[in-house]
Design a protein around this motif. Structure first.
Motif: not given
Ligand code: ADP
Length: 508
Positions: A196-207, A234-250
Motif C-alpha cells: 500500500s502507498k499513501k494514495e492507496g493500493f499499489y499492488g502485491f508481493i508474492l513470495l 520506499a515507493l512513497d519516498n521515491a515518488e516524493l523525491f521524484e516530485t521534489v527533484y522535478s520541482q527543483h529541476q523546474e
C-alpha cells in the motif's frame, strides 16, 4: 535280637523324627525361600516398572529434545529472516529511485528470508495487470501466471481483501484463492501481501517456494507483510523525491531562464547607458566650446574694451553672461556624471580628514550661510579618516550643504553635520530643518533632472543633476547614499565612505 530289634525301632523312630524334623526344616526353608522369591519378584517388578518409567522418561526427553531442536531451528530461521529483513529495509530506506527499489530485491535477498521465487504485481494506468518485478520465474511461467491472474480476477480479489494471505491459511473463505494461486504459480508454499502507498493500493508481493525446506509459519507471513509495508514506504519516498527533484529541476530551469533574461536586460541596459553616456559626453563637449566663446565675447563686450555700450545692451550682455555660466555649470555636471558613470574619472583614494573637508566647505559657503543667518552645527570626531578622493568628497559636501541652505527657512535655519563609525565604514549625516519632501519624492531625487515641485524650486533655478552627481561619486567610492525626510520638517542626507583606519570612536 531284641536289642537289635529295639535298636531298629529306635532307629526308625529316630529316622522318623529326623525326617520329620528335616521336613519341618525343609518346609520352613521352603516357606522362607518362597517368601524371598516373592520379595525378589516384587523387587524385580519394581525395578522393571522403574526401568519402564525411565524408558518412558528417556523417550520423552528425546522427544522434547527433538522438539526443542526444531524450535531452535525455527527460531534461528526467524532470527536470520529478521536480520535479512532489517538489511533489506535499510537498503529500501536509502533508495530514492523506483527502479533501484526493485533491483535491490534480488534472488540473494529473497533467499535470505527463506524464499526461492518472488513476483510483484501492479496495475498500469490503463488498468492492465502486469508483473513489475520478477525473481526466479521463467518468461513462460510469467505469461501463464499473468493470464491466470487476469482471467481469474485474482488481482482484484487480493486488492479487495487487502491483507496477507498464505498457503498455510486454514480459513475457509481463502481456500479458493489459495488453490487458484497455487495453480497459477505452481508453488506449494506461498505468501501474498498487499503493497500500500499513501494514495492507496499499489499492488502485491508474492513470495514462494516450490518445495519448501521447512513449512511456512505465521512468522513468515508477518515477515512478508512487513516487507510489503517497507516496499510501499520506499515507493512513497521515491515518488516524493521524484516530485521534489522535478520541482527543483523546474525551479532551476526557471532561475536559469530568469537569470539569462536579467543578464540580457542588464547588458542591454549597459549598452543603452553607455550610448546615453557617450551621447551626453559628446553633446556636452560640443556645447562647451561655443559656450566658452559666447561667454568670452560677452565678457569682452562687457569690459568695454571695444567701446562703450549702452545700458540696455549691458544689461542683456550680463544676462548672456549669467545664462552661459549656468549652462556651463550644467554642461560640466553632465560631463562629470557621464565620466564617473563610464569610469573615466578615477577616484584618487587617500586617507582624508572628513572633518577638515566639511569645515572647508562650510567656510566656502560661509557667505550664503550668513546671508540666511543659518546655524551650522558640526559634530565630526577629529580623528576619523576616510579613504576617499578629497576633491570629489568636497563636491558632495558642496552639493548637500548647498541644497540644505536652499531649502531651510531664513533666520532660523539649522544645518547639522555629523559623523559616525559604522559597520560599513564612516556614516556622514547632513540634517536640516528645511522644507523636506514626501516619501515618493525621496525615492526619486537621485534620478537625473528630477526636481520636486515645490515653492522654493519654482523660485530658485536648478538642474536636478546635483544629487545624481553626488550619488555617482559616493558609489564610485563603494559607498551608499540615501535620504530620510518629512515634508515641512526637514531632511537628513546619509552617505557612507570606506574607513582609512580602525579607531574606537563613536559619535561625539
Ligand atoms: P537641484 O538642486 O538642481 O534641483 P538636486 O539634484 O541637487 O537638483 O536636487 C534634486 C531635488 O531634490 C531638488 O530639486 C529638491 O527638490 C530636492 N532636495 C535636495 N536636497 C534637499 C533638501 N535638503 N531639502 C529638501 N529638498 C531637497
Amino acid at each position: 535280637m531284641t536289642a537289635l530289634f529295639i535298636n531298629q525301632e529306635f532307629l526308625f523312630a529316630l529316622l522318623g523324627i529326623v525326617s520329620m524334623f528335616a521336613l519341618v526344616v525343609l518346609s520352613f526353608t521352603l516357606i522362607i525361600k518362597s517368601q524371598q522369591i516373592k520379595q525378589l519378584n516384587e523387587t524385580v517388578n519394581y525395578f522393571k516398572n522403574s526401568l519402564e518409567e525411565m524408558d518412558e522418561q528417556a523417550k520423552l526427553i528425546v522427544r522434547t529434545d527433538l522438539e526443542l531442536n526444531k524450535i531452535q531451528e525455527e527460531l534461528d530461521r526467524r532470527i536470520n529472516g529478521l536480520y535479512a529483513l532489517q538489511r533489506i529495509s535499510q537498503n529500501l530506506s536509502k533508495t530514492l529511485e523506483q527502479n533501484e527499489i526493485f533491483s535491490g530485491l534480488n534472488q540473494e535477498c529473497i533467499q535470505e528470508i527463506g524464499f526461492q521465487k518472488m513476483l510483484i504485481f501492479t496495475k498500469s494506468r490503463t488498468d492492465k495487470v502486469y508483473p513489475k518485478h520478477i525473481v526466479g520465474f521463467t518468461e513462460e511461467d510469467i505469461e501463464f501466471i499473468e493470464n491466470e491472474f487476469t482471467n481469474e480476477g485474482l488481482y482484484d480479489i487480493i486488492r479487495e481483501r487487502n491483507s496477507a494471505i498464505s498457503s498455510i491459511s486454514k480459513k475457509e473463505n481463502e481456500q479458493d484463492i489459495i488453490s487458484k494461486t497455487a495453480n497459477a504459480t505452481k508453488l506449494n508454499a506461498f505468501i501474498i501481501a498487499p503493497i500500500s502507498k499513501k494514495e492507496g493500493f499499489y499492488g502485491f508481493i508474492l513470495l514462494g517456494n516450490e518445495t519448501p525446506a521447512t513449512p511456512l509459519t505465521v512468522g513468515d507471513e508477518e515477515l512478508v507483510a512487513i516487507l510489503a509495508t517497507q516496499i510501499g514506504q520506499a515507493l512513497d519516498n521515491a515518488e516524493l523525491f521524484e516530485t521534489v527533484y522535478s520541482q527543483h529541476q523546474e525551479l532551476e530551469k526557471k532561475v536559469a531562464e530568469r537569470t539569462k533574461e536579467l543578464t540580457d536586460a542588464l547588458s542591454e541596459l549597459n549598452i543603452v547607458t553607455k550610448r546615453k553616456t557617450d551621447f551626453v559626453s559628446t553633446v556636452s563637449h560640443e556645447l562647451r566650446t561655443p559656450l566658452t566663446s559666447i561667454k568670452g565675447y560677452a565678457s569682452i563686450l562687457l569690459s568695454e574694451k571695444l567701446g562703450k555700450i549702452p545700458a540696455e545692451i549691458k544689461e542683456r550682455l550680463e544676462k548672456i553672461n549669467k545664462h552661459s555660466d549656468e549652462l556651463t555649470h550644467l554642461v560640466n555636471d553632465l560631463l562629470d556624471i557621464a565620466r564617473i558613470e563610464s569610469g573615466r574619472i578615477e577616484m584618487k583614494l587617500e586617507k582624508v580628514d572628513i572633518n577638515h573637508i566639511a569645515e572647508a566647505v562650510v567656510d566656502l559657503l560661509g557667505p550664503q550661510l550668513k546671508e540666511k543667518a543659518i546655524t551650522v552645527e558640526q559634530n565630526i570626531p577629529k580623528d576619523i579618516f576616510g579613504l576617499a578622493d578629497s576633491t570629489q568628497i568636497s563636491r558632495v559636501f558642496i552639493n548637500l550643504i548647498g541644497n540644505a541652505i536652499k531649502f531651510v527657512p531664513e533666520k532660523n535655519g539649522f544645518i547639522k553635520i555629523s559623523n559616525f563609525e559604522a559597520a560599513e565604514g564612516i556614516l556622514i549625516k547632513i540634517t536640516d530643518n528645511g522644507i523636506g519632501m514626501s516619501p515618493t519624492d525621496a525615492e526619486r531625487i537621485f534620478e537625473e533632472f528630477y526636481r520636486v515641485d515645490n515653492v522654493i524650486n519654482q523660485k530658485v533655478k536648478g538642474t536636478g543633476l546635483g544629487l545624481t552627481l553626488v550619488k555617482n561619486i559616493i558609489q564610485a567610492h563603494k559607498g551608499k547614499i540615501w535620504v530620510e525626510s518629512k515634508l515641512n520638517e526637514g531632511s537628513t542626507f546619509n552617505f557612507t565612505l570606506p574607513k582609512a583606519e580602525e579607531k574606537n570612536q563613536t559619535e561625539k
